[in-house]
Scaffold this motif. Structure first.
Motif, mmCIF file in Angstrom:
data_model
loop_
_atom_site.group_PDB
_atom_site.id
_atom_site.type_symbol
_atom_site.label_atom_id
_atom_site.label_comp_id
_atom_site.label_asym_id
_atom_site.label_seq_id
_atom_site.Cartn_x
_atom_site.Cartn_y
_atom_site.Cartn_z
ATOM 1 N N PRO A 282 0.811 -1.234 -0.032
ATOM 2 C CA PRO A 282 -0.104 0.029 0.015
ATOM 3 C C PRO A 282 0.885 1.269 -0.101
ATOM 4 N N PRO A 283 0.141 2.344 -0.503
ATOM 5 C CA PRO A 283 1.146 3.337 -0.131
ATOM 6 C C PRO A 283 1.639 3.641 0.993
ATOM 7 N N ALA A 284 2.882 4.465 0.925
ATOM 8 C CA ALA A 284 3.703 4.801 1.963
ATOM 9 C C ALA A 284 4.783 5.959 1.696
ATOM 10 N N ASP A 285 5.115 6.753 2.630
ATOM 11 C CA ASP A 285 6.021 7.689 2.627
ATOM 12 C C ASP A 285 7.353 7.209 2.197
ATOM 13 N N TYR A 286 8.258 7.725 1.440
ATOM 14 C CA TYR A 286 9.743 7.246 1.211
ATOM 15 C C TYR A 286 10.494 8.301 0.607
ATOM 16 N N VAL A 287 11.675 8.066 0.642
ATOM 17 C CA VAL A 287 12.689 8.935 -0.211
ATOM 18 C C VAL A 287 13.214 8.199 -1.337
ATOM 19 N N ALA A 288 12.913 8.835 -2.546
ATOM 20 C CA ALA A 288 13.466 8.211 -3.504
ATOM 21 C C ALA A 288 15.113 8.411 -3.866
ATOM 22 N N SER A 289 15.519 7.525 -4.476
ATOM 23 C CA SER A 289 17.008 7.356 -4.718
ATOM 24 C C SER A 289 17.732 8.961 -5.124
ATOM 25 N N SER A 290 16.926 9.746 -5.638
ATOM 26 C CA SER A 290 17.113 11.258 -6.010
ATOM 27 C C SER A 290 17.281 11.959 -4.761
ATOM 28 N N GLY A 291 16.646 11.659 -3.832
ATOM 29 C CA GLY A 291 16.692 12.389 -2.498
ATOM 30 C C GLY A 291 15.077 12.949 -2.503
ATOM 31 N N LYS A 292 14.366 12.839 -3.362
ATOM 32 C CA LYS A 292 13.008 13.478 -3.666
ATOM 33 C C LYS A 292 11.984 12.646 -2.650
ATOM 34 N N ALA A 293 11.437 13.313 -1.813
ATOM 35 C CA ALA A 293 10.457 12.870 -0.912
ATOM 36 C C ALA A 293 9.202 12.390 -1.905
ATOM 37 N N ILE A 294 8.833 11.071 -1.483
ATOM 38 C CA ILE A 294 7.624 10.933 -2.049
ATOM 39 C C ILE A 294 6.511 10.588 -0.786
ATOM 40 N N ALA A 295 5.427 11.127 -1.190
ATOM 41 C CA ALA A 295 4.322 11.265 -0.074
ATOM 42 C C ALA A 295 3.257 9.864 -0.527
ATOM 43 N N ALA A 296 2.866 9.426 0.553
ATOM 44 C CA ALA A 296 1.762 8.397 0.368
ATOM 45 C C ALA A 296 0.481 8.846 -0.221
ATOM 46 N N ALA A 297 0.292 10.229 0.230
ATOM 47 C CA ALA A 297 -0.981 10.795 -0.628
ATOM 48 C C ALA A 297 -0.963 10.786 -1.920
ATOM 49 N N ASP A 298 0.138 10.872 -2.650
ATOM 50 C CA ASP A 298 0.397 11.325 -4.033
ATOM 51 C C ASP A 298 0.581 10.037 -4.834
ATOM 52 N N ILE A 299 0.413 8.774 -4.308
ATOM 53 C CA ILE A 299 0.646 7.537 -4.933
ATOM 54 C C ILE A 299 -0.538 6.596 -4.717
ATOM 55 N N ASP A 300 -0.972 5.320 -5.453
ATOM 56 C CA ASP A 300 -1.927 4.616 -5.166
ATOM 57 C C ASP A 300 -1.367 3.271 -4.369
ATOM 58 N N LEU A 301 -0.051 3.268 -4.645
ATOM 59 C CA LEU A 301 0.643 1.963 -4.086
ATOM 60 C C LEU A 301 2.076 2.116 -4.580
ATOM 61 N N ASN A 302 2.830 1.132 -3.771
ATOM 62 C CA ASN A 302 4.369 1.094 -3.956
ATOM 63 C C ASN A 302 4.777 -0.201 -4.843
ATOM 64 N N VAL A 303 5.557 -0.074 -5.861
ATOM 65 C CA VAL A 303 5.916 -1.423 -6.520
ATOM 66 C C VAL A 303 7.400 -1.479 -6.842
ATOM 67 N N ARG A 304 8.163 -2.477 -6.351
ATOM 68 C CA ARG A 304 9.323 -2.707 -6.720
ATOM 69 C C ARG A 304 9.653 -3.884 -7.495
ATOM 70 N N ALA A 305 10.366 -3.855 -8.744
ATOM 71 C CA ALA A 305 10.471 -5.109 -9.664
ATOM 72 C C ALA A 305 11.894 -5.225 -9.863
ATOM 73 N N LEU A 306 12.303 -6.816 -10.061
ATOM 74 C CA LEU A 306 13.488 -7.227 -10.474
ATOM 75 C C LEU A 306 13.656 -7.433 -11.905
ATOM 76 N N SER A 307 14.811 -7.037 -12.417
ATOM 77 C CA SER A 307 15.211 -7.381 -14.007
ATOM 78 C C SER A 307 16.490 -8.123 -13.867
ATOM 79 N N MET A 308 16.642 -8.990 -14.614
ATOM 80 C CA MET A 308 17.946 -9.769 -14.937
ATOM 81 C C MET A 308 18.619 -9.862 -13.453
ATOM 82 N N GLY A 309 17.817 -10.286 -12.586
ATOM 83 C CA GLY A 309 18.564 -10.688 -11.146
ATOM 84 C C GLY A 309 18.728 -9.396 -10.418
ATOM 85 N N LYS A 310 18.341 -8.284 -10.640
ATOM 86 C CA LYS A 310 18.620 -7.261 -9.702
ATOM 87 C C LYS A 310 17.442 -6.274 -9.676
#
Length: 391
Positions: A282-310
């Motif tokens: 579910p949506p949650a606050d976090y800080v992106a790799s660029s240092g940009k703050a991502i607010a839970a209120a601005d997204i519908d969910l979080n997704v992380r995906a792996l490609s070629m083993g990473k």
């Protein structure tokens, strides 16, 4: 002993979305590499600089990541009402292998501008200013992609103010339409098991709830909490953990087997590009790799995906299609993480920021289909000329 001179092959180095790769016109390749086979694979591996046991691609055009170890071959259309054929090769970094089993949604963005610049479209059809729809046949998976390329003064517009998380500088916005993107090939259905959620037995991990979907690219979705993650992780939290990477590869392999993409577990080693494995929350606050703050209120969910083993630094375009489609179908793990219900678009958080993707899905006689998925990306030429390869 005598030494052969290097081959000089016309090529264009392009960024598309959050990926970049070496683009070739089919007719510019050496004759032996114009058809599938060992010669073509050997050529592309040498262009990229693979296999590289050092994992650096120092002696090639690759960037030693799944996002930058890519080659594209563009040829005349083999299908009516299309402008070009687009063939994509994902080059392994440390093994002698080119995976042709899927598409790159990010580099699909660059195919439109490349086709226009290289004479695959009739210039008489181009507007002086506006947008031009390049109809692309994605030959790996047999699907149509419409790339809406902005045109200024009769030429492709590359610069602009469209910002894409995961790409440092702004550029011109390019809209992609993935037409009928569900995979009706390997497994014969958008949900190859017939279920929106399955119990997937993974040795050494346990029994996980999983949504396995063939759309955009075959993808296995699991809940972040079920595997001990928050869903807000960045690359370092995963890619520096050998035990975690082994777990994700095991999940991927058993998902591939359950989806009917391979005949036995050993087959996963020769199908590294597909399926993808992703975890949702579910949506949650976090800080992106660029240092940009991502607010839970601005997204519908979080997704992380792996490609070629990473863990991917942002999000694969094809996986975004899978996310958007699964989010539109009530009851999938992706949909539930986004709060459930019907939705025609979602904005999800990924390690580099956020991305919005829309999908038109419908259920007919108990079977789900998707007619179109849409997202915005950008692309530009980084370098053009000739790439040199030892003879």
């Amino acid at each position: 002993m005598p030494h052969l001179p290097q081959l000089r092959i016309p090529a264009t180095y392009m960024r598309g979305g959050t990926s970049k790769g070496v683009f070739f016109r089919l007719d510019d390749l050496p004759e032996a590499a114009r058809v599938p086979g060992a010669d073509r694979d050997a050529l592309l591996m040498r262009v990229i600089g693979s296999p590289d046991p050092y994992g650096k691609h120092t002696d090639g055009m690759g960037g030693a990541t799944s996002s930058t170890s890519k080659c594209v071959i563009i040829g005349p259309p083999t299908q009516p009402d299309h402008d070009v054929d687009y063939l994509y090769g994902q080059v392994s970094i440390d093994t002698a292998f080119v995976d042709w089993s899927g598409n790159c949604g990010n580099l699909s963005t660059a195919v439109g501008p490349f086709a226009i610049a290289n004479g695959f479209t009739d210039r008489a059809r181009l507007p002086e200013n506006g947008s031009f729809a390049v109809r692309v046949w994605q030959a790996n998976i047999g699907k149509t992609i419409v790339v809406h390329v902005p045109i200024v003064n009769g030429e492709v517009q590359e610069t602009g103010d469209f910002e894409l998380d995961g790409v440092t500088f702004p550029a011109a916005e390019i809209v992609l339409e993935f037409i009928d993107p569900s995979d009706d090939g390997d497994a014969g259905a958008m949900f190859p098991t017939g279920n929106l959620v399955d119990e997937l037995d993974v040795p050494g991990v346990g029994t996980l709830r999983a949504t396995m979907i063939n759309v955009g690219i075959p993808t296995v979705f699991v809940d972040a909490a079920d595997i001990g993650y928050a869903g807000t992780e960045l690359q370092d939290a995963i890619n520096g953990d050998g035990k975690a990477l082994a777990m994700f590869e095991t999940i991927r392999a058993h998902g591939a087997l359950r989806m009917g993409l391979i005949d036995d577990i050993a087959g996963a080693a020769t199908r590294q590009h597909t399926p993808k494995v992703a975890f949702v929350s579910p949506p949650a606050d976090y800080v992106a790799s660029s240092g940009k703050a991502i607010a839970a209120a601005d997204i519908d969910l979080n997704v992380r995906a792996l490609s070629m083993g990473k863990l991917h630094h942002a999000m694969m375009g094809t996986c975004a299609v899978a996310i958007g489609t699964a989010a539109a179908i009530p009851g999938t793990l992706v949909n539930l993480a986004a709060g459930g219900g019907g939705r025609g678009a979602v904005r999800f958080g990924h390690p580099s920021g956020t991305l919005r993707v829309g999908a038109q899905a419908r259920e007919t006689d108990g079977r789900w289909t998707v007619t179109k998925a849409v997202m915005s990306r950008s692309a530009r030429v980084l370098m053009e000329g000739t790439v040199r390869v030892p003879g």
